[in-house]
Design a protein around this motif. Structure first.
Motif, mmCIF file in Angstrom:
data_model
loop_
_atom_site.group_PDB
_atom_site.id
_atom_site.type_symbol
_atom_site.label_atom_id
_atom_site.label_comp_id
_atom_site.label_asym_id
_atom_site.label_seq_id
_atom_site.Cartn_x
_atom_site.Cartn_y
_atom_site.Cartn_z
ATOM 1 N N UNK A 22 0.849 -1.183 0.000
ATOM 2 C CA UNK A 22 0.000 0.000 0.000
ATOM 3 C C UNK A 22 0.886 1.235 0.000
ATOM 4 N N UNK A 23 0.615 2.164 -0.926
ATOM 5 C CA UNK A 23 1.410 3.388 -1.007
ATOM 6 C C UNK A 23 0.492 4.580 -0.755
ATOM 7 N N UNK A 24 0.873 5.402 0.229
ATOM 8 C CA UNK A 24 0.124 6.624 0.527
ATOM 9 C C UNK A 24 1.052 7.815 0.357
ATOM 10 N N UNK A 25 0.591 8.815 -0.354
ATOM 11 C CA UNK A 25 1.368 10.051 -0.447
ATOM 12 C C UNK A 25 0.536 11.147 0.208
ATOM 13 N N UNK A 26 1.097 11.775 1.229
ATOM 14 C CA UNK A 26 0.372 12.745 2.035
ATOM 15 C C UNK A 26 0.449 14.124 1.375
ATOM 16 N N UNK A 27 -0.709 14.681 1.054
ATOM 17 C CA UNK A 27 -0.877 16.031 0.490
ATOM 18 C C UNK A 27 -0.246 16.234 -0.886
#
Length: 99
Positions: A4-9
């Motif tokens: 899972x890849x999350x990029x914040x903002x």
């Protein structure tokens, strides 16, 4: 392994996501039992150029391994985090084999 890849903002570019998936999936070589991986990318608010942060947590049976690195590029941060996790996985594997 589920990654899972999350990029914040911000939105991570496709080439960055494929780079991360490639790097993280290579960790399977060092430990077979990785359940899933979560990668969080964010920009640090500092004024320096080294403001790209990559946090990677791996779920392995009986433990959760974590590495957080900060550098000039997300690729470098992910690379450094994977290197730190590789060392943790080798230690974990040695503990499991010693039992």
């Amino acid at each position: 392994m589920n990654i899972t890849i999350q990029s914040v903002k911000f939105d991570a570019a496709d080439h960055l996501q494929s780079f991360i998936e490639q790097k993280v999936s290579k960790l399977d070589v060092f430990f077979d039992g990785i359940i899933d991986a979560e990668v969080i990318l964010k920009l640090d608010k500092s004024e320096t150029l080294e403001n790209k942060v990559a946090e990677i947590s791996l779920n392995v049976p009986g433990a959760e391994l974590f590495a957080k690195k900060q550098s000039k590029t997300f690729e470098e941060s992910v690379d450094l985090s994977c290197e730190a996790l590789r060392k943790q996985l080798i230690k974990k594997k040695e503990k499991v084999q010693a039992k």
